[in-house]
Design a protein around this motif. Structure first.
Motif, short mmCIF file in Angstrom:
data_model
loop_
_atom_site.label_atom_id
_atom_site.label_comp_id
_atom_site.label_asym_id
_atom_site.label_seq_id
_atom_site.Cartn_x
_atom_site.Cartn_y
_atom_site.Cartn_z
N ARG A 113 28.69 114.95 16.45
CA ARG A 113 28.60 116.40 16.28
C ARG A 113 29.70 116.91 15.36
NH1 ARG A 113 25.89 118.89 21.18
NH2 ARG A 113 25.06 117.09 22.27
N ASP A 114 29.55 118.14 14.94
CA ASP A 114 30.53 118.78 14.06
C ASP A 114 31.92 118.71 14.68
OD1 ASP A 114 31.10 120.27 11.66
OD2 ASP A 114 31.40 122.02 12.94
N GLY A 115 32.90 118.28 13.88
CA GLY A 115 34.28 118.22 14.33
C GLY A 115 34.67 116.92 15.01
N ASP A 116 33.71 116.01 15.20
CA ASP A 116 34.02 114.74 15.87
C ASP A 116 34.87 113.84 15.00
OD1 ASP A 116 32.73 115.36 18.23
OD2 ASP A 116 30.91 114.23 17.77
N GLN A 117 35.50 112.87 15.64
CA GLN A 117 36.35 111.91 14.95
C GLN A 117 35.72 110.52 14.95
OE1 GLN A 117 40.74 111.82 15.51
NE2 GLN A 117 40.36 109.78 16.35
N LEU A 118 35.74 109.89 13.79
CA LEU A 118 35.31 108.50 13.63
C LEU A 118 36.56 107.68 13.38
CD1 LEU A 118 32.35 109.09 11.15
CD2 LEU A 118 32.27 109.06 13.65
N ASN A 119 36.56 106.43 13.81
CA ASN A 119 37.71 105.56 13.61
C ASN A 119 37.30 104.34 12.80
OD1 ASN A 119 39.24 107.15 15.45
ND2 ASN A 119 38.37 106.00 17.14
N PHE A 120 38.18 103.93 11.88
CA PHE A 120 38.01 102.64 11.23
C PHE A 120 38.48 101.58 12.21
CE2 PHE A 120 37.66 104.39 6.92
CZ PHE A 120 36.81 103.47 6.36
N ILE A 121 37.73 100.51 12.36
CA ILE A 121 38.15 99.38 13.18
C ILE A 121 37.82 98.10 12.43
CG2 ILE A 121 37.87 100.59 15.38
CD1 ILE A 121 35.26 98.96 15.78
N ARG A 122 38.51 97.03 12.81
CA ARG A 122 38.19 95.72 12.23
C ARG A 122 36.81 95.32 12.72
NH1 ARG A 122 41.35 93.25 9.11
NH2 ARG A 122 43.55 93.68 9.08
N TYR A 123 36.02 94.81 11.80
CA TYR A 123 34.67 94.42 12.13
C TYR A 123 34.61 92.90 12.27
CZ TYR A 123 29.74 93.34 11.45
OH TYR A 123 28.48 92.85 11.60
#
Length: 98
Positions: A85-95
């Motif tokens: 949703r609007d304003g949410d945070q995504l994180n980079f992680i090791r894949y």
């Protein structure tokens, strides 16, 4: 009709591995691929060749974005399936693939 009114894009925050973050905008009906393109366009000021260049193929093969414990792996997956949703945070992680 109401459904023909253009919707405002979602504003998302992307947290990098170093703890810094940046903002992106993605259409509300966007996909994981759209999120990745928005991330890439944020860094479009970097050189395409030589020092400072980012290999996005390398980035996406080593890292992925994660939302609420869910890895965003498939470009065709719609954002709404993850509940983004609007304003949410995504994180980079090791894949790490299986």
């Amino acid at each position: 009709s109401y459904d023909k009114i253009p919707q405002e894009p979602l504003g998302l925050i992307v947290l990098k591995l170093d703890g810094t973050s940046f903002e992106i905008e993605v259409e509300r009906t966007g996909t994981v691929g759209d999120i990745k393109r928005a991330v890439e366009s944020t860094f479009s000021y970097l050189p395409e060749k030589g020092i400072g260049r980012v290999s996005w193929d390398h980035v996406w093969s080593q890292f992925c974005l994660c939302y609420d414990g869910q890895k965003l792996l498939h470009n065709s997956d719609c954002m709404y399936t993850f509940g983004i949703r609007d304003g949410d945070q995504l994180n980079f992680i090791r894949y790490a693939s299986n």
